[in-house]
Scaffold this motif. Structure first.
Motif, PDB file in Angstrom:
ATOM      1  N   UNK B 398      18.811   5.753  94.234  1.00 44.13           N
ATOM      2  CA  UNK B 398      19.402   5.181  95.446  1.00 44.13           C
ATOM      3  C   UNK B 398      18.442   4.141  96.025  1.00 44.13           C
ATOM      4  N   UNK B 399      18.998   3.022  96.438  1.00 48.94           N
ATOM      5  CA  UNK B 399      18.111   1.971  96.924  1.00 48.94           C
ATOM      6  C   UNK B 399      18.275   1.688  98.411  1.00 48.94           C
ATOM      7  N   UNK B 400      19.270   2.322  99.028  1.00 47.73           N
ATOM      8  CA  UNK B 400      19.398   2.162 100.472  1.00 47.73           C
ATOM      9  C   UNK B 400      19.957   3.445 101.063  1.00 47.73           C
ATOM     10  N   UNK B 401      20.133   3.403 102.360  1.00 49.74           N
ATOM     11  CA  UNK B 401      20.513   4.634 103.038  1.00 49.74           C
ATOM     12  C   UNK B 401      21.869   5.164 102.572  1.00 49.74           C
ATOM     13  N   UNK B 402      22.828   4.282 102.413  1.00 49.13           N
ATOM     14  CA  UNK B 402      24.164   4.729 102.016  1.00 49.13           C
ATOM     15  C   UNK B 402      24.119   5.486 100.703  1.00 49.13           C
ATOM     16  N   UNK B 407      23.770  10.954  97.711  1.00 53.35           N
ATOM     17  CA  UNK B 407      23.053  11.941  96.892  1.00 53.35           C
ATOM     18  C   UNK B 407      22.699  13.155  97.731  1.00 53.35           C
ATOM     19  N   UNK B 408      22.252  12.882  98.962  1.00 54.27           N
ATOM     20  CA  UNK B 408      21.888  13.958  99.864  1.00 54.27           C
ATOM     21  C   UNK B 408      23.056  14.923 100.072  1.00 54.27           C
ATOM     22  N   UNK B 409      24.223  14.361 100.298  1.00 53.56           N
ATOM     23  CA  UNK B 409      25.372  15.212 100.592  1.00 53.56           C
ATOM     24  C   UNK B 409      25.737  16.095  99.406  1.00 53.56           C
ATOM     25  N   UNK B 410      25.653  15.540  98.223  1.00 54.61           N
ATOM     26  CA  UNK B 410      25.921  16.354  97.035  1.00 54.61           C
ATOM     27  C   UNK B 410      24.927  17.512  96.975  1.00 54.61           C
ATOM     28  N   UNK B 414      25.464  21.754  97.278  1.00 58.57           N
ATOM     29  CA  UNK B 414      24.987  22.781  96.356  1.00 58.57           C
ATOM     30  C   UNK B 414      24.072  23.780  97.046  1.00 58.57           C
ATOM     31  N   UNK B 415      23.385  23.307  98.093  1.00 56.31           N
ATOM     32  CA  UNK B 415      22.561  24.235  98.877  1.00 56.31           C
ATOM     33  C   UNK B 415      23.444  25.327  99.464  1.00 56.31           C
ATOM     34  N   UNK B 416      24.557  24.898 100.038  1.00 57.94           N
ATOM     35  CA  UNK B 416      25.483  25.855 100.623  1.00 57.94           C
ATOM     36  C   UNK B 416      25.973  26.842  99.573  1.00 57.94           C
ATOM     37  N   UNK B 417      26.323  26.300  98.411  1.00 53.37           N
ATOM     38  CA  UNK B 417      26.803  27.170  97.335  1.00 53.37           C
ATOM     39  C   UNK B 417      25.751  28.183  96.934  1.00 53.37           C
ATOM     40  N   UNK B 418      24.539  27.691  96.767  1.00 50.53           N
ATOM     41  CA  UNK B 418      23.478  28.585  96.303  1.00 50.53           C
ATOM     42  C   UNK B 418      23.154  29.647  97.341  1.00 50.53           C
ATOM     43  N   UNK B 419      23.120  29.223  98.600  1.00 48.85           N
ATOM     44  CA  UNK B 419      22.780  30.189  99.652  1.00 48.85           C
ATOM     45  C   UNK B 419      23.838  31.266  99.779  1.00 48.85           C
ATOM     46  N   UNK B 438      16.191  22.310 100.693  1.00 53.12           N
ATOM     47  CA  UNK B 438      17.033  21.639 101.684  1.00 53.12           C
ATOM     48  C   UNK B 438      16.164  20.762 102.583  1.00 53.12           C
ATOM     49  N   UNK B 439      15.060  21.312 103.002  1.00 47.50           N
ATOM     50  CA  UNK B 439      14.122  20.556 103.825  1.00 47.50           C
ATOM     51  C   UNK B 439      13.650  19.308 103.092  1.00 47.50           C
ATOM     52  N   UNK B 440      13.393  19.465 101.806  1.00 47.06           N
ATOM     53  CA  UNK B 440      12.961  18.317 101.018  1.00 47.06           C
ATOM     54  C   UNK B 440      14.053  17.278 100.895  1.00 47.06           C
ATOM     55  N   UNK B 441      15.278  17.733 100.816  1.00 47.88           N
ATOM     56  CA  UNK B 441      16.387  16.781 100.763  1.00 47.88           C
ATOM     57  C   UNK B 441      16.381  15.923 102.027  1.00 47.88           C
ATOM     58  N   UNK B 442      16.175  16.580 103.163  1.00 49.63           N
ATOM     59  CA  UNK B 442      16.116  15.844 104.429  1.00 49.63           C
ATOM     60  C   UNK B 442      14.961  14.859 104.433  1.00 49.63           C
ATOM     61  N   UNK B 443      13.848  15.314 103.963  1.00 48.46           N
ATOM     62  CA  UNK B 443      12.677  14.444 103.929  1.00 48.46           C
ATOM     63  C   UNK B 443      12.969  13.220 103.079  1.00 48.46           C
ATOM     64  N   UNK B 444      13.629  13.466 101.937  1.00 48.85           N
ATOM     65  CA  UNK B 444      13.991  12.357 101.056  1.00 48.85           C
ATOM     66  C   UNK B 444      14.909  11.379 101.745  1.00 48.85           C
ATOM     67  N   UNK B 445      15.871  11.906 102.465  1.00 42.23           N
ATOM     68  CA  UNK B 445      16.845  11.047 103.138  1.00 42.23           C
ATOM     69  C   UNK B 445      16.198  10.299 104.290  1.00 42.23           C
ATOM     70  N   UNK B 446      15.321  10.978 105.028  1.00 47.03           N
ATOM     71  CA  UNK B 446      14.687  10.370 106.195  1.00 47.03           C
ATOM     72  C   UNK B 446      13.967   9.079 105.837  1.00 47.03           C
ATOM     73  N   UNK B 447      13.427   9.072 104.640  1.00 47.04           N
ATOM     74  CA  UNK B 447      12.721   7.873 104.171  1.00 47.04           C
ATOM     75  C   UNK B 447      13.606   6.637 104.255  1.00 47.04           C
TER      76      UNK B 447
END
Lengths: 350, 637
Positions: B398-402, B407-410, B414-419, B438-447
Motif C-alpha cells: 500500500x502506498x497511501x492511506x486509502x 489492508x487494515x480492514x481485511x 480476521x482479528x474478529x474471526x480469530x478472537x 491488532x495493535x500492530x495493524x493500527x500502528x501500521x495504519x497510523x503511519x
C-alpha cells in the motif's frame, strides 16, 4: 522396533552407566593450560562439567578419574563373572572421537595397557582353568563391524568377501540380527570361531581389527564404525550334565560427535537417525513446511514437535522500535546541540 | 508368456496376492513380540515367486533363441553405454524381454521393501539395487516406468536415512526427470506394479493406473522437498512443497483441513520472504479448501455427542488458525510498505511515495500473470472461489492511506474471526497475541494517516486494547508477555505525547502552550515513563533489587528503557522550579545508569552504541543545567 527394546531394558533397570575421565592430552595442555580441565570428579558417583552455560553436575553409577588405571576399570566391572554364570552381559563404550573409547575397550597399540576386551579374554580362560575339574567349557566368538547399517563379519577379510560375492552372484553372505527360539539375539550369517586359549582368542581379535574399516577422522585409532565382539561361553556341568551358555558382548561404538555435525540442538528431540531422514508419509508435509524457516510469523499447528521445541525467541521490543528510537535520537541530538551552544544563554530550552 | 502353463501362472498370481495381503493387512495384527511375522511369511512367498520366474526365464530363453528372434524389436545400440538410469536409451514398445525383466524387478522391489520394513536395510538395499539393474536392461516404457520411479523413491528414502543426502538426491532427481520425459514423450497410463501378477480380468482401469502413477510422482516431489530442505536449499524445498500441494489438489488426494493448514503454513514462509502474491494465493486457497470440510456442527449438536463436539472444536480451531495467518499477512504487508516509505525518523517520505507510485504504474503485468499461473492451486470447482477471495485484498505494498486502510480492514476482520474462537478465557496467550497483532495493524495504519488528530485516536485505541490486559495478567505467570505489553504501551504513550505537542505547536502562534495542553502532555509523558519504569521494575528480584548483570534477551530493552525514561523526565513541563529540579535529577540519574552499566559491562556497548553516546553527553551537560536552575532558585529566594 528399536525403541521398544530400549524401553524394555530401561524398565528392567539392569543398566549401569559408568563415567571415565581421560587425562588431558598434550595438545590440549598446549592450547590452554588453565582451561584444559573441564571435567572434575567430585566423588565416586558424580562429576561436574564446565559448559558454556556454567557448571553442570552429572550422576553415574560409578566415576573413574583420569588417574584410574585399566586394571581399576576392569576390576570394577564384575560382569565377566555373570557371563560365565550363564547370563548375557553387554559392555558399551560411548563417547566422542578421541575420548578414549578404544583405549578403554581395547587398549593401546603397544599392548602395555590392555583394555577391557583382552582382560576379559584373560579372565575367561583363568576361570576356565580354575574350574576345569567341575565344568567342561567351550569358548567361541564372533566379531562384527557395523557400518552404515551394514554388518560386516570381521573374520572374513575384505578380499575374501569380494571373492565370495563374485561367486554366489548376489547371494553374498549377509549378517543379520535375529532372535532364536530361546529368545536369544544372535547374528545370523556371522562366522563363529572357537578358541581354546587366551592367545587364540586374542589372535582372532587382532585378525578382526585388521579387517576393520578405518577412516581417518580425528585420530588414527578411531573409526566411523561400531565394533561388536561377542564371546559365547558354554559350560557343561560334569556332575549332572546340565549346560548353560553365557554371552559377553563388548561394543566399541563409533564416535558420537556426528550428532554435532547435523546441527541438532539440545532441545530438539531429533536423534542422529532422524536428522536428515525422509518421512515417507505425506501426512508429515506440514512438518516439512513448518521447518522451512525458523521464524514463521505464525505456525498454525498445535502440539507439533516443532512448536514445542522451537526456540521462538519473541523479542520484548517491537520491531518498529527502531523508528521510534531514531526519532527520539534525532530530537535528543538537537537538544544536545542547543544545550552546548546555549551554555552562554540564560534561558532554558526545551 | 504364452509358454507358461496358465495354472502355474495363476498360482504365482495368487501367491503374489497373498504376499500383498500379508504385508498390508495381516501385518497389522502381528503381536508385539513378533511384529514381523506376516512380513517374514510374505518374504517367503516372494522368494518363491522369484524362483518360479527365474525358472520360466530359463525355459523361455531357450525357446526365444530358437524361433522367436524375428519378433524381437530392432535395438538401437546404446549410445552412452548402460548408464545408471537408462535415460539415453530410446523408448520402445513393450518387448517380451522387457516385461520379463520388469516382473523380476518388481519381485526384487517388493523384497527390498519387505526387508526395509523389517529393519534389514542392507538386504533391502541389495534387492532394490537388483531391481534397478534389471530395469536397465529394458527401456523405459509404459510397462516399467512406474516401477522405475518407485524403486528410486525407496532408494532415496533409504540413503537419506543414512544421512547420505546427496545419494538420496541423485536417485530422486533421476526419478523426477524420467517422469517428466515419459509424460512428454509417451504419457500413456503405465502399468502399475501390482498388475505384473494379476490375471486379465483384474487389470486396472487407465484412470486408476494414472492415479497411482501420479501419486508415486507426488511422493517423489515430496521427498525431494525434504532432501532440499536438508541440504539447506530452502527456496527449492518450498517450491517442491508447493508442487506437492498443487498435485494433491489436482489428483484429489487430500484431506481438506490438513491441506488447508499446510497451505496456510506455506503462506507464512512466503510472507517471511516478502512474496505476498504467493502468500495471498496460499491463504486464499487455504480458506476455500478448509470450507470443503463442511460446516462445523452447531453448539446444540456438540452438546449431544462427543464426536460432534470434537469435530466442532477441531474445525473451528483450525479455521481460526488460518485467520491468524491472514492477520500476519496484512500486518507484514503494512509494515513492509512502511519500511519502504519511511524517512530517517520514521515518517512517511512523500518523495519516495511518489517514486514508488510512478514505478508501479509502469510494472509489467504479463510477467506477473505468468509467474502466477505456474503456481495456481485448485481444480475446476475451486479456481474461481480462490480467485475471488484474492481480489478482496491487495498483494502490492500500500502506498497511501486509502490502500493501507483497505489492508487494515481485511486484517481487522480476521482479528474478529480469530478472537471469536481464541477467547481470553481459555486461550490467554493466543488471545493476547491476536490483540498485539491488532495493535500492530493500527500502528501500521497510523503511519499512513496524515491527520494527526486521527492518528492519535488510533494510538488511543491501542492503549485501550492493551492497557487493561497488562494490568490484569498475573505478573508471575505471564512475565514475558507483560514485558512486551509494557514496552509497547510506553512507546504508544510516547508517540501520543509527541503528536499532541506537534498539534499544539501548529495551532498556537506563540511558543507557549496553554494549561490544558500542558496537562495533557504531562499526563502522556508520565504514562510513558511509568510503563518504561514498570518494565524495568519487572527485572528486579523478589526483594526489589536490580540485577547486577542483565541477561542477553533483556539487555538492550533495559538500557533503552533507561534512556527513554531519562529523556521523558527531562521533557516534563512544570512551572515549579523545585519540580523541575526533581525531574532533571531523575533524568540525570537514568542517563548515568546507562553510562555506568556500559563501563562495568563492555560487552553491552555494542547493543546501545548511539544511546550510550548521547547519554554520556547528557551526563556531561545536565549537571550544568541543574546548577543554573539551582542558582536561579537561590536568587529568587
Amino acid at each position: 522396533m528399536r525403541k521398544k527394546y530400549y524401553n524394555m531394558v530401561e524398565d528392567m533397570k539392569k543398566i549401569r552407566v559408568f563415567c571415565r575421565i581421560r587425562p588431558v592430552s598434550r595438545t590440549e595442555v598446549a592450547q590452554d593450560q588453565d582451561e584444559a580441565i573441564v571435567v572434575k570428579k567430585i566423588d565416586d558417583f558424580s562429576v561436574t562439567v564446565e559448559t558454556s552455560r556454567g557448571q553442570r553436575e552429572f550422576q553415574f553409577d560409578k566415576v573413574f578419574s583420569a588417574a584410574a588405571s585399566q586394571e581399576d576399570l576392569f576390576h570394577d566391572t564384575h560382569l565377566i563373572q555373570s557371563a560365565l554364570d550363564g547370563y548375557n552381559v553387554c559392555i558399551f563404550a560411548y563417547g566422542q572421537t578421541g575420548s578414549g573409547k578404544t583405549f578403554t575397550m581395547v587398549g593401546d597399540k603397544e599392548q602395555k595397557n590392555l583394555g577391557i576386551m583382552p582382560r576379559s579374554f584373560n579372565a575367561i580362560f583363568d576361570f576356565i582353568q580354575e574350574n576345569s575339574s567341575k565344568f567342561d567349557f567351550k569358548v567361541s566368538a564372533y566379531m562384527l563391524e557395523l557400518y552404515n547399517d551394514r554388518l560386516q563379519d570381521l573374520f572374513v577379510s575384505p578380499a575374501g568377501e569380494a571373492h565370495a560375492q563374485a561367486q554366489s552372484h548376489g547371494q553374498a553372505r549377509r549378517v543379520e540380527i535375529k532372535r532364536n527360539k530361546k529368545g536369544v539375539v544372535f547374528a545370523q550369517g556371522a562366522e563363529t570361531k572357537e578358541a581354546s586359549s587366551t592367545q587364540e582368542l586374542y589372535a582372532l581379535f587382532q585378525q578382526a581389527c585388521a579387517n576393520r574399516h578405518i577412516s581417518a577422522t580425528m585420530n588414527l585409532e578411531s573409526s566411523r564404525s561400531h565394533l561388536i565382539v561377542g564371546i559365547m561361553v558354554e559350560s557343561r556341568n560334569l556332575t549332572n550334565g546340565s549346560v548353560s551358555t553365557g554371552k559377553l558382548s563388548l561394543v566399541d561404538l563409533a564416535g558420537s560427535e556426528r550428532a554435532a555435525k547435523t546441527g541438532a540442538k539440545d532441545h530438539q528431540l531429533k536423534s542422529l537417525q532422524e536428522a536428515n531422514s525422509i518421512n515417507k508419509s505425506l501426512s508429515a508435509l506440514g512438518d516439512v513446511i513448518s521447518a522451512l524457516s525458523a521464524e514463521l510469523p505464525h505456525v498454525p499447528y498445535r502440539n507439533s514437535k516443532l512448536t514445542q521445541y522451537a526456540t521462538r525467541v519473541k523479542a520484548i521490543t517491537n520491531n518498529a522500535q527502531r523508528n521510534v528510537d531514531s526519532k527520539e535520537i534525532a530530537q535528543l541530538k538537537e537538544v544536545i546541540m542547543k544545550l552546548r551552544s546555549g551554555q552562554t544563554v540564560e534561558e532554558d530550552d526545551d | 508368456m504364452a509358454s507358461v502353463n496358465s495354472s502355474e501362472w495363476r498360482a504365482i498370481c495368487d501367491k503374489f496376492t497373498n504376499a500383498q495381503n500379508l504385508t498390508d493387512v495381516e501385518s497389522r495384527n502381528d503381536p508385539e513380540n513378533d511384529p514381523f511375522r506376516s512380513k517374514y511369511k510374505a518374504r517367503e512367498l516372494l522368494r518363491e515367486i522369484y524362483c518360479s520366474l527365474k525358472s520360466f526365464e530359463a525355459g523361455e530363453g531357450e525357446e526365444e533363441s530358437g524361433g522367436e528372434s524375428s519378433e524381437r524389436p530392432v535395438e538401437d545400440p546404446p549410445e552412452s553405454g548402460q548408464g545408471e538410469d537408462g535415460l539415453d536409451q530410446a523408448f520402445s514398445r513393450d518387448s517380451p524381454g522387457g516385461l520379463r525383466a520388469a516382473k523380476l524387478g518388481a519381485v526384487e522391489y517388493y523384497l527390498g521393501v519387505n526387508h526395509i520394513d523389517t529393519e534389514e536395510l542392507p538386504a533391502g538395499q541389495e534387492h532394490l539395487m537388483n531391481c534397478m539393474k534389471l530395469l536397465e536392461r529394458c527401456r523405459v516404457s509404459s510397462d516399467s516406468v512406474s516401477l522405475f520411479i518407485h524403486v528410486r523413491n525407496q532408494l532415496g528414502i533409504l540413503w537419506a536415512g543414512r544421512d547420505e543426502t546427496e545419494m538420496a538426491q541423485g536417485f530422486l532427481e533421476t526419478a523426477e526427470s524420467v517422469y517428466q520425459r515419459y509424460m512428454k514423450e509417451d504419457g500413456t497410463p503405465p502399468t502399475d506394479m501390482t498388475e505384473y501378477f494379476t490375471t486379465e480380468e483384474k487389470l486396472l482401469t487407465h484412470q486408476e493406473r494414472t492415479k497411482r502413477f501420479e501419486l508415486a510422482y507426488t511422493h517423489t516431489k515430496y521427498y525431494l522437498a525434504q532432501v532440499y530442505k536438508n541440504l539447506g536449499q530452502t527456496e527449492r524445498a518450498a517450491t517442491y512443497c508447493h508442487s506437492t500441494l498443487q498435485r494433491q489438489l489436482q489428483l484429489n488426494q487430500f484431506s481438506p483441513m490438513e491441506w488447508a493448514l499446510n497451505a496456510a503454513t506455506l503462506s507464512q514462509y512466503y510472507i517471511n520472504k516478502g512474496r505476498y502474491m504467493e502468500g495471498r494465493h496460499c491463504l486464499s486457497a487455504a480458506t476455500v479448501i478448509s470450507g470443503l470440510a463442511g460446516e462445523a456442527p452447531s453448539e446444540a449438536a456438540a452438546e449431544e455427542s462427543e464426536t460432534e463436539r470434537d469435530r466442532r472444536e477441531t474445525l473451528r480451531q483450525k479455521r481460526a488458525e488460518i485467520a491468524r495467518c491472514w492477520i500476519k499477512y496484512c500486518l507484514n504487508l503494512l509494515h513492509d510498505a512502511k519500511k519502504l516509505l519511511e524517512d530517517n525518523i520514521g515518517e512517511l517520505d512523500t518523495d519516495r511515495q511518489e517514486e514508488l507510485k510512478r514505478a508501479r504504474r509502469g510494472e509489467e503485468e504479463e510477467e506477473e500473470k505468468e509467474r502466477k499461473s505456474a503456481l495456481l492451486f485448485g481444480s475446476e470447482d475451486t479456481f474461481d472461489s480462490i480467485a475471488s477471495l484474492e481480489e478482496k485484498v491487495s498483494s502490492l505494498f500500500p502506498l497511501d492511506f486509502t490502500e493501507a486502510r483497505a489492508v487494515f480492514l481485511v486484517g481487522q476482520n480476521y482479528v474478529t474471526q480469530a478472537k471469536d474462537y481464541f477467547l481470553m478465557d481459555g486461550y490467554v496467550t493466543d488471545h493476547i497475541e491476536i490483540l498485539q497483532d491488532h495493535s500492530s495493524l493500527f500502528r501500521g495504519l497510523a503511519f499512513f494517516e496524515e491527520d494527526l488528530e486521527r492518528r492519535c485516536k488510533m494510538h488511543k485505541r491501542r492503549v485501550d486494547m492493551l492497557e487493561p490486559i497488562c494490568n490484569e495478567l498475573n505478573a508471575k505467570y505471564y512475565l514475558m508477555i507483560r514485558r512486551q505489553l509494557m514496552f509497547e504501551l510506553a512507546e504508544i504513550y510516547n508517540e501520543m505525547m509527541d503528536l499532541k505537542l506537534t498539534l499544539a505547536n501548529r495551532q498556537a502562534d506563540t511558543q507557549s502552550l496553554d494549561n490544558h495542553t500542558i496537562k495533557k502532555f504531562n499526563h502522556l509523558c508520565s504514562a510513558s515513563a511509568k510503563y518504561f519504569q514498570m518494565f524495568l521494575d519487572s527485572l528486579c528480584s523478589p526483594e526489589g533489587k536490580y540485577p547486577e548483570h542483565l541477561e542477553e534477551e533483556v539487555l538492550r530493552p533495559a538500557l533503552v528503557a533507561r534512556f527513554r525514561v531519562a529523556r521523558l523526565y527531562s521533557r516534563l513541563i512544570s512551572s515549579e522550579p523545585s519540580v523541575q529540579l526533581e525531574n532533571l535529577n531523575k533524568s540525570l540519574e537514568n542517563y548515568k545508569y546507562v553510562v555506568q552499566y556500559c563501563e562495568g559491562h563492555p560487552e553491552a556497548v555494542a547493543t546501545v552504541n548511539t544511546e550510550l553516546e548521547l547519554s554520556s553527553e547528557m551526563v556531561g551537560l545536565l549537571p550544568l543545567k541543574i546548577n543554573r536552575l539551582k542558582a536561579r532558585m537561590a536568587l529568587n529566594n
